[in-house]
Motif scaffolding. Sequence first.
Motif, PDB file in Angstrom:
ATOM      1  N   LEU A 137     -14.129   2.218   4.055  1.00 36.10           N
ATOM      2  CA  LEU A 137     -12.727   1.948   4.363  1.00 36.10           C
ATOM      3  C   LEU A 137     -12.375   0.496   4.058  1.00 36.10           C
ATOM      4  N   ALA A 138     -13.298  -0.394   4.341  1.00 39.78           N
ATOM      5  CA  ALA A 138     -13.039  -1.819   4.114  1.00 39.78           C
ATOM      6  C   ALA A 138     -12.899  -2.152   2.642  1.00 39.78           C
ATOM      7  N   ALA A 139     -13.431  -1.297   1.775  1.00 42.32           N
ATOM      8  CA  ALA A 139     -13.341  -1.532   0.330  1.00 42.32           C
ATOM      9  C   ALA A 139     -11.972  -1.167  -0.229  1.00 42.32           C
ATOM     10  N   GLN A 140     -11.125  -0.531   0.590  1.00 35.01           N
ATOM     11  CA  GLN A 140      -9.790  -0.134   0.149  1.00 35.01           C
ATOM     12  C   GLN A 140      -8.729  -1.099   0.677  1.00 35.01           C
ATOM     13  N   ARG A 141      -7.606  -1.154  -0.017  1.00 37.25           N
ATOM     14  CA  ARG A 141      -6.488  -1.952   0.504  1.00 37.25           C
ATOM     15  C   ARG A 141      -5.955  -1.318   1.771  1.00 37.25           C
ATOM     16  N   HIS A 142      -5.496  -2.155   2.713  1.00 32.21           N
ATOM     17  CA  HIS A 142      -4.956  -1.596   3.951  1.00 32.21           C
ATOM     18  C   HIS A 142      -3.557  -2.137   4.235  1.00 32.21           C
ATOM     19  N   THR A 143      -2.867  -1.483   5.148  1.00 34.54           N
ATOM     20  CA  THR A 143      -1.449  -1.759   5.399  1.00 34.54           C
ATOM     21  C   THR A 143      -1.208  -3.068   6.136  1.00 34.54           C
ATOM     22  N   GLY A 144      -2.186  -3.541   6.893  1.00 36.51           N
ATOM     23  CA  GLY A 144      -1.964  -4.711   7.739  1.00 36.51           C
ATOM     24  C   GLY A 144      -1.220  -4.388   9.015  1.00 36.51           C
ATOM     25  N   LEU A 145      -0.952  -3.105   9.268  1.00 39.78           N
ATOM     26  CA  LEU A 145      -0.296  -2.680  10.515  1.00 39.78           C
ATOM     27  C   LEU A 145      -1.398  -2.391  11.537  1.00 39.78           C
ATOM     28  N   THR A 146      -1.579  -3.333  12.445  1.00 40.87           N
ATOM     29  CA  THR A 146      -2.755  -3.363  13.306  1.00 40.87           C
ATOM     30  C   THR A 146      -2.532  -2.645  14.630  1.00 40.87           C
ATOM     31  N   VAL A 147      -3.569  -1.912  15.045  1.00 37.74           N
ATOM     32  CA  VAL A 147      -3.613  -1.272  16.358  1.00 37.74           C
ATOM     33  C   VAL A 147      -5.007  -1.512  16.938  1.00 37.74           C
ATOM     34  N   GLN A 148      -5.201  -1.131  18.188  1.00 33.26           N
ATOM     35  CA  GLN A 148      -6.546  -1.111  18.753  1.00 33.26           C
ATOM     36  C   GLN A 148      -7.215   0.176  18.272  1.00 33.26           C
ATOM     37  N   LEU A 149      -8.094   0.042  17.287  1.00 32.44           N
ATOM     38  CA  LEU A 149      -8.747   1.208  16.713  1.00 32.44           C
ATOM     39  C   LEU A 149      -9.766   1.804  17.672  1.00 32.44           C
ATOM     40  N   CYS A 150      -9.887   3.114  17.647  1.00 25.86           N
ATOM     41  CA  CYS A 150     -11.050   3.759  18.261  1.00 25.86           C
ATOM     42  C   CYS A 150     -12.294   3.309  17.504  1.00 25.86           C
ATOM     43  N   GLY A 151     -12.195   3.301  16.175  1.00 23.71           N
ATOM     44  CA  GLY A 151     -13.287   2.851  15.336  1.00 23.71           C
ATOM     45  C   GLY A 151     -14.228   3.960  14.910  1.00 23.71           C
ATOM     46  N   ASP A 152     -14.154   5.104  15.600  1.00 19.99           N
ATOM     47  CA  ASP A 152     -15.017   6.250  15.269  1.00 19.99           C
ATOM     48  C   ASP A 152     -14.284   7.532  15.650  1.00 19.99           C
ATOM     49  N   ALA A 153     -13.112   7.715  15.075  1.00 19.25           N
ATOM     50  CA  ALA A 153     -12.187   8.771  15.518  1.00 19.25           C
ATOM     51  C   ALA A 153     -12.479  10.122  14.880  1.00 19.25           C
ATOM     52  N   HIS A 154     -13.735  10.578  14.920  1.00 20.47           N
ATOM     53  CA  HIS A 154     -14.006  11.917  14.418  1.00 20.47           C
ATOM     54  C   HIS A 154     -13.663  12.965  15.476  1.00 20.47           C
ATOM     55  N   LEU A 155     -13.644  14.215  15.059  1.00 21.60           N
ATOM     56  CA  LEU A 155     -13.158  15.310  15.901  1.00 21.60           C
ATOM     57  C   LEU A 155     -13.804  15.376  17.283  1.00 21.60           C
ATOM     58  N   LEU A 156     -15.114  15.143  17.364  1.00 22.57           N
ATOM     59  CA  LEU A 156     -15.799  15.301  18.642  1.00 22.57           C
ATOM     60  C   LEU A 156     -15.684  14.083  19.540  1.00 22.57           C
ATOM     61  N   ASN A 157     -14.980  13.050  19.084  1.00 20.03           N
ATOM     62  CA  ASN A 157     -14.685  11.915  19.961  1.00 20.03           C
ATOM     63  C   ASN A 157     -13.298  12.031  20.583  1.00 20.03           C
ATOM     64  N   PHE A 158     -12.784  13.261  20.595  1.00 18.38           N
ATOM     65  CA  PHE A 158     -11.601  13.631  21.367  1.00 18.38           C
ATOM     66  C   PHE A 158     -12.042  14.694  22.367  1.00 18.38           C
ATOM     67  N   GLY A 159     -11.385  14.742  23.506  1.00 19.04           N
ATOM     68  CA  GLY A 159     -11.755  15.765  24.469  1.00 19.04           C
ATOM     69  C   GLY A 159     -11.019  15.599  25.777  1.00 19.04           C
ATOM     70  N   VAL A 160     -11.392  16.410  26.746  1.00 18.26           N
ATOM     71  CA  VAL A 160     -10.755  16.358  28.055  1.00 18.26           C
ATOM     72  C   VAL A 160     -11.632  15.572  29.028  1.00 18.26           C
ATOM     73  N   TYR A 161     -10.990  14.995  30.020  1.00 13.38           N
ATOM     74  CA  TYR A 161     -11.677  14.280  31.088  1.00 13.38           C
ATOM     75  C   TYR A 161     -10.700  14.157  32.257  1.00 13.38           C
TER      76      TYR A 161
ATOM     77  N   VAL B 114       0.858  -1.183   0.000  1.00 13.73           N
ATOM     78  CA  VAL B 114       0.000   0.000   0.000  1.00 13.73           C
ATOM     79  C   VAL B 114       0.895   1.234   0.000  1.00 13.73           C
ATOM     80  N   PRO B 115       1.260   1.763  -1.164  1.00 11.71           N
ATOM     81  CA  PRO B 115       2.088   2.979  -1.207  1.00 11.71           C
ATOM     82  C   PRO B 115       1.425   4.107  -0.426  1.00 11.71           C
ATOM     83  N   ARG B 116       2.220   4.932   0.206  1.00 13.02           N
ATOM     84  CA  ARG B 116       1.662   5.994   1.054  1.00 13.02           C
ATOM     85  C   ARG B 116       0.798   6.967   0.261  1.00 13.02           C
ATOM     86  N   SER B 117       1.189   7.229  -0.959  1.00 13.49           N
ATOM     87  CA  SER B 117       0.404   8.158  -1.778  1.00 13.49           C
ATOM     88  C   SER B 117      -0.957   7.573  -2.162  1.00 13.49           C
TER      89      SER B 117
END
Length: 446
Positions: free
Chosen positions: A77-101, A18-21
Amino acid sequence: MTTPSERAERGRAARKRVPRSSHGRWIPSSQRPDPLGVLERQSVDRVPELVPIRYGRMAVSPFAFLRGAAAVMAADLAAQRHTGLTVQLCGDAHLLNFGVYASPERALLFDVNDFDETLPGPFEWDVKRLAASIAVAALQNGTTKAKAHRAAQVSAEGYRTAMRRLAGLGELEVWYERISADDVSGLVRGASDRKRLESRLARARRRTSLQAFGKLTEKDETGRHIVEDPPLLERVTDVDRVTIGKIFSDYRSSLSEERRTLLDRFHYVDAARKVVGVGSVGTRCFILLLEGRDDGDPLFLQIKEAGPSVLEEYLTPSAFSHQGRRVVCGQRLTQAASDIFLGWMTGPEQRHFYWRQLRDMKGSAEVETMSPAVLRQYARLCGWALARAHARSGDRIAIAAYLGSSDVFDRGIADFALRYAGQNADDYAALSAGIAAGVVTAAPGV
């Protein structure tokens, strides 16, 4: 055990697959699922009378639609090729799912704060959802496509540079890494912007169970109870003591011993069904009012239904058969520090739930009021926080090697973000048309 150089080579090898570009591409497949069909399938197991509220909230704006359409983007996203470099995804990482606590030590931290869709998967899926949300928000705020592209690129740059720094740290250093409120303040330039930020941080510090107690409850001749606000907040009056006892017993067993002792010092007072968020509307969510030493010592807990992640259809199923446990374990693995009352249990009808405090100094950004400059600063901060979260569970050395020192990945992600913002606008228009035609029932303004 593989060496750091071998891990780095694994990351560089992923560039051949999966080239970066290539991340910049977005052309919807002819087999792309109908977005409204995806949303309707999600609605089947939700509380029927609340589903129109969900559509009403999604119809407010393109950004609101994106927030509620995690399942739609997961399929894309699943329809695209992916890197295979796995992490524990948030799964819904839009702007408002970040914040202070608040951390257990009562420090104010900035981090990812929503894990309903968490699942192991390719790191770039979270990066793309974050960047797409930035582009959508920027365009909705009236900025140019060029500035929206730049803001999305800055988020990927923040992710890449943070991951490369973390790749050079030891395991404990990475685990102890956190972003404090002071770190957030240090990124803000301009006296007026800093003043606005300090005001929001102060407001977050006041968001506690005690504040909720004053706003959400009242006392009459029958005792203390939650004040109803139908249909958003409705008391649960038919729960018997046996059911409450079982629910607490199951939840209590998911906590560590010292936290069980703390929980045992509170007793049940009242409960209510609560409507929360945008994408979550229609799932079963409740708040519980507990009392400690006296009437002035409240604790509000939120109980939220946990179904399968929207990602599970496309990735390896969760290692946890209990969806509440999936959410809790993903959150504990990913966040720098987590709520001391985070736990899970099985409720009536064998539905899965997870628990957390209703308010514990939680606060999020007002994205719709951000200038292009402030949005770029916030985008960088979110990219930084996402890299810190991913570094705890994934191979940060391999990911950093894949990303490299140039901006090729950043530009690719920004290209994707702008193109996907266009796709999101089309999907939003389809929802609006469906509502206008009476095909979709929506309850606006609720």
